[in-house]
Design a protein around this motif. Structure first.
Motif, mmCIF file in Angstrom:
data_model
loop_
_atom_site.group_PDB
_atom_site.id
_atom_site.type_symbol
_atom_site.label_atom_id
_atom_site.label_comp_id
_atom_site.label_asym_id
_atom_site.label_seq_id
_atom_site.Cartn_x
_atom_site.Cartn_y
_atom_site.Cartn_z
ATOM 1 N N CYS A 101 0.834 -1.206 0.000
ATOM 2 C CA CYS A 101 0.000 0.000 0.000
ATOM 3 C C CYS A 101 0.868 1.254 0.000
ATOM 4 N N VAL A 102 1.906 1.267 0.869
ATOM 5 C CA VAL A 102 2.821 2.421 0.929
ATOM 6 C C VAL A 102 3.486 2.638 -0.424
ATOM 7 N N HIS A 103 3.932 1.545 -1.036
ATOM 8 C CA HIS A 103 4.634 1.645 -2.314
ATOM 9 C C HIS A 103 3.696 2.147 -3.416
ATOM 10 N N HIS A 104 2.472 1.643 -3.417
ATOM 11 C CA HIS A 104 1.524 2.030 -4.458
ATOM 12 C C HIS A 104 1.151 3.509 -4.362
ATOM 13 N N LEU A 105 0.760 3.946 -3.166
ATOM 14 C CA LEU A 105 0.303 5.326 -3.015
ATOM 15 C C LEU A 105 1.452 6.332 -3.123
ATOM 16 N N SER A 106 2.578 6.036 -2.467
ATOM 17 C CA SER A 106 3.717 6.961 -2.556
ATOM 18 C C SER A 106 4.259 7.003 -3.981
ATOM 19 N N GLY A 107 4.253 5.841 -4.679
ATOM 20 C CA GLY A 107 4.710 5.822 -6.059
ATOM 21 C C GLY A 107 3.804 6.608 -6.980
ATOM 22 N N THR A 108 2.506 6.560 -6.717
ATOM 23 C CA THR A 108 1.559 7.318 -7.528
ATOM 24 C C THR A 108 1.739 8.815 -7.334
ATOM 25 N N ILE A 109 1.998 9.217 -6.084
ATOM 26 C CA ILE A 109 2.134 10.644 -5.775
ATOM 27 C C ILE A 109 3.517 11.172 -6.144
ATOM 28 N N PHE A 110 4.567 10.436 -5.762
ATOM 29 C CA PHE A 110 5.938 10.940 -5.930
ATOM 30 C C PHE A 110 6.709 10.230 -7.059
ATOM 31 N N GLY A 111 6.029 9.310 -7.764
ATOM 32 C CA GLY A 111 6.724 8.570 -8.814
ATOM 33 C C GLY A 111 7.233 9.452 -9.944
ATOM 34 N N VAL A 112 6.476 10.504 -10.283
ATOM 35 C CA VAL A 112 6.913 11.414 -11.345
ATOM 36 C C VAL A 112 8.213 12.104 -10.944
ATOM 37 N N LEU A 113 8.320 12.488 -9.656
ATOM 38 C CA LEU A 113 9.564 13.102 -9.180
ATOM 39 C C LEU A 113 10.715 12.107 -9.235
ATOM 40 N N ALA A 114 10.436 10.854 -8.838
ATOM 41 C CA ALA A 114 11.472 9.828 -8.921
ATOM 42 C C ALA A 114 11.940 9.663 -10.361
ATOM 43 N N LEU A 115 10.994 9.633 -11.298
ATOM 44 C CA LEU A 115 11.333 9.508 -12.718
ATOM 45 C C LEU A 115 12.144 10.720 -13.180
ATOM 46 N N LEU A 116 11.748 11.898 -12.715
ATOM 47 C CA LEU A 116 12.446 13.124 -13.104
ATOM 48 C C LEU A 116 13.899 13.099 -12.644
ATOM 49 N N TRP A 117 14.125 12.707 -11.392
ATOM 50 C CA TRP A 117 15.488 12.716 -10.859
ATOM 51 C C TRP A 117 16.352 11.613 -11.476
ATOM 52 N N VAL A 118 15.760 10.439 -11.713
ATOM 53 C CA VAL A 118 16.540 9.375 -12.346
ATOM 54 C C VAL A 118 16.877 9.754 -13.786
ATOM 55 N N THR A 119 15.914 10.351 -14.489
ATOM 56 C CA THR A 119 16.141 10.725 -15.884
ATOM 57 C C THR A 119 17.186 11.828 -16.007
ATOM 58 N N THR A 120 17.081 12.840 -15.169
ATOM 59 C CA THR A 120 18.073 13.917 -15.236
ATOM 60 C C THR A 120 19.441 13.435 -14.781
ATOM 61 N N GLY A 121 19.469 12.468 -13.861
ATOM 62 C CA GLY A 121 20.748 11.863 -13.504
ATOM 63 C C GLY A 121 21.371 11.158 -14.692
ATOM 64 N N LEU A 122 20.546 10.463 -15.472
ATOM 65 C CA LEU A 122 21.028 9.829 -16.701
ATOM 66 C C LEU A 122 21.523 10.873 -17.693
ATOM 67 N N LEU A 123 20.767 11.937 -17.894
ATOM 68 C CA LEU A 123 21.141 12.970 -18.859
ATOM 69 C C LEU A 123 22.399 13.721 -18.452
ATOM 70 N N SER A 124 22.670 13.785 -17.126
ATOM 71 C CA SER A 124 23.885 14.471 -16.678
ATOM 72 C C SER A 124 25.154 13.761 -17.153
ATOM 73 N N MET A 125 25.018 12.492 -17.568
ATOM 74 C CA MET A 125 26.158 11.743 -18.100
ATOM 75 C C MET A 125 26.324 11.949 -19.604
ATOM 76 N N SER A 126 25.475 12.781 -20.209
ATOM 77 C CA SER A 126 25.530 13.077 -21.648
ATOM 78 C C SER A 126 25.581 11.813 -22.501
ATOM 79 N N PRO A 127 24.597 10.914 -22.368
ATOM 80 C CA PRO A 127 24.617 9.703 -23.190
ATOM 81 C C PRO A 127 24.541 10.052 -24.666
ATOM 82 N N GLY A 128 25.384 9.392 -25.479
ATOM 83 C CA GLY A 128 25.407 9.670 -26.907
ATOM 84 C C GLY A 128 25.890 11.062 -27.253
#
Length: 374
Positions: A140-167
């Motif tokens: 339940c914690v994972h589902h609700l927190s992921g729904t609310i804060f999952g976009v932020l998690a995706l944002l930080w993981v994605t920008t972390g990836l982009l900070s490495m200048s892939p390609g």
């Protein structure tokens, strides 16, 4: 130019030697955990251990005599808790830059994929009325927190990836951000002549000297009781003016128009203080014909920063989102942490609950395998 810096740096080292306990020389290093990303690493650093209460380690450039790094036991412990695992920065991996970059790109790319699929599944499993989730406990914690804060998690993981200048994405052009565009070069004979002049004509009241190149000319900053004074190759006073900079920068294409040179006493959108990087002010900001922004020390003319189009884009599209520092008020420490900490706590709930669920699932799988008949 290392020779010109040596006297200044040596005086700083001598001061440390007199104020700290007697250090122990611990050899020459290039692969030490705390100098892996330090300029001049290829020449090696002399490591000194101080028997003080902080267990201080000091790294001195073998080329210039400059103190390049200093760590304490506390900062080293916190680095192992925070920065090193965050960036996968153990020396064993980081001393191989290409391998380290590929490992970070692959793992962060995997994280982006898993976060996207988790978000999609989480949205599909949402209910329209309370209770909004069919799960209980940590699920339940994972589902609700992921729904609310999952976009932020995706944002930080994605920008972390982009900070490495892939390609090569957001990768600055070496020619555009090369300080030699501004500094120019000098010959060994010119350096020897300047050193000889310093040896014979320098006033006794000087307590230190720094050197700066600008358009192929050597300028000095002499430290006196009244402060720093800028001098030319003949040791004559040469205060830096806007007219001089226009004369130097415009013919080389480093200044679009005379109005493209701006005097800054405080931060702008690209040149500002960070928690781990304090910027120097005042500065001159020049915009080159190709759009590159060049920040020069207003007193000496030293190049402090250069940002081409790729660097400016990554400032907004990568680091702006990753660091949450779009506007000055967001960079104010109380405001920044007041916003960042609750968001980080929410994302922590997503990841922590996911780890707990994963560990429990592995235990159940192990138990089910052990109960199977041989």
């Amino acid at each position: 130019m290392g020779l010109l810096m040596a006297g200044w740096c040596a005086s700083g080292i001598v001061m440390l030697w007199h104020t700290w306990p007697q250090p122990v020389f611990d050899g020459l290093t290039t692969d030490d955990q705390w100098v892996l990303d330090t300029h001049g690493r290829e020449h090696g650093f002399y490591r000194f251990l101080f028997p003080d209460i902080h267990h201080t380690q000091v790294y001195v450039s073998s080329l210039t005599g400059d103190v390049m790094q200093a760590t304490t036991r506390t900062t080293r412990v916190w680095a192992w808790v925070g920065a090193i695992p965050h960036w996968l920065y153990p020396a064993l991996l980081r001393k191989h830059p290409s391998l380290w970059q590929q490992v970070v790109i692959v793992l962060s790319g995997t994280g982006v994929f898993l976060t996207v699929t988790g978000l999609w599944i989480g949205v599909l499993r949402l209910r329209r009325r309370s209770p909004f989730t069919p799960y209980r406990g940590w699920h339940c914690v994972h589902h609700l927190s992921g729904t609310i804060f999952g976009v932020l998690a995706l944002l930080w993981v994605t920008t972390g990836l982009l900070s490495m200048s892939p390609g090569g994405l957001f990768h600055s052009k070496p020619d555009a951000v090369n300080p030699l565009r501004v500094t120019g070069t000098v010959t060994g004979a010119e350096i020897r002549a300047l050193l000889s002049r310093l040896d014979t004509a320098a006033p006794t009241g000087w307590t230190g000297v720094k050197s700066t190149l600008l358009d192929g000319h050597v300028f000095l900053q002499a430290l006196q009781k009244s402060g720093f004074q800028r001098l030319d190759e003949t040791l004559a006073p040469a205060p830096l003016t806007k007219e001089q900079l226009v004369q130097f920068l415009r013919p080389a294409g480093l200044l679009k128009t005379a109005e493209s040179l701006t005097f800054l006493t405080s931060a702008d959108a690209y040149y500002f203080n960070r928690p781990t990087h304090k910027r120097h002010f005042p500065v001159w900001r020049a915009q080159a014909a190709d759009g590159t922004l060049i920040y020069l020390d207003a007193q000496s003319g030293a190049v402090l920063a250069m940002l081409d189009q790729a660097a400016r884009q990554s400032r907004w599209l990568v680091y702006g989102f990753h660091d949450l520092d779009f506007w000055p008020w967001l960079r104010d420490a109380p405001t920044h942490w007041g916003i960042a900490l609750p968001l980080l706590t929410g994302v922590l709930c997503v990841f922590l609950s996911g780890v707990i669920i994963g560990i429990r699932r592995l235990r159940l799988m192990r138990r089910s395998r052990s109960k199977r008949p041989g």
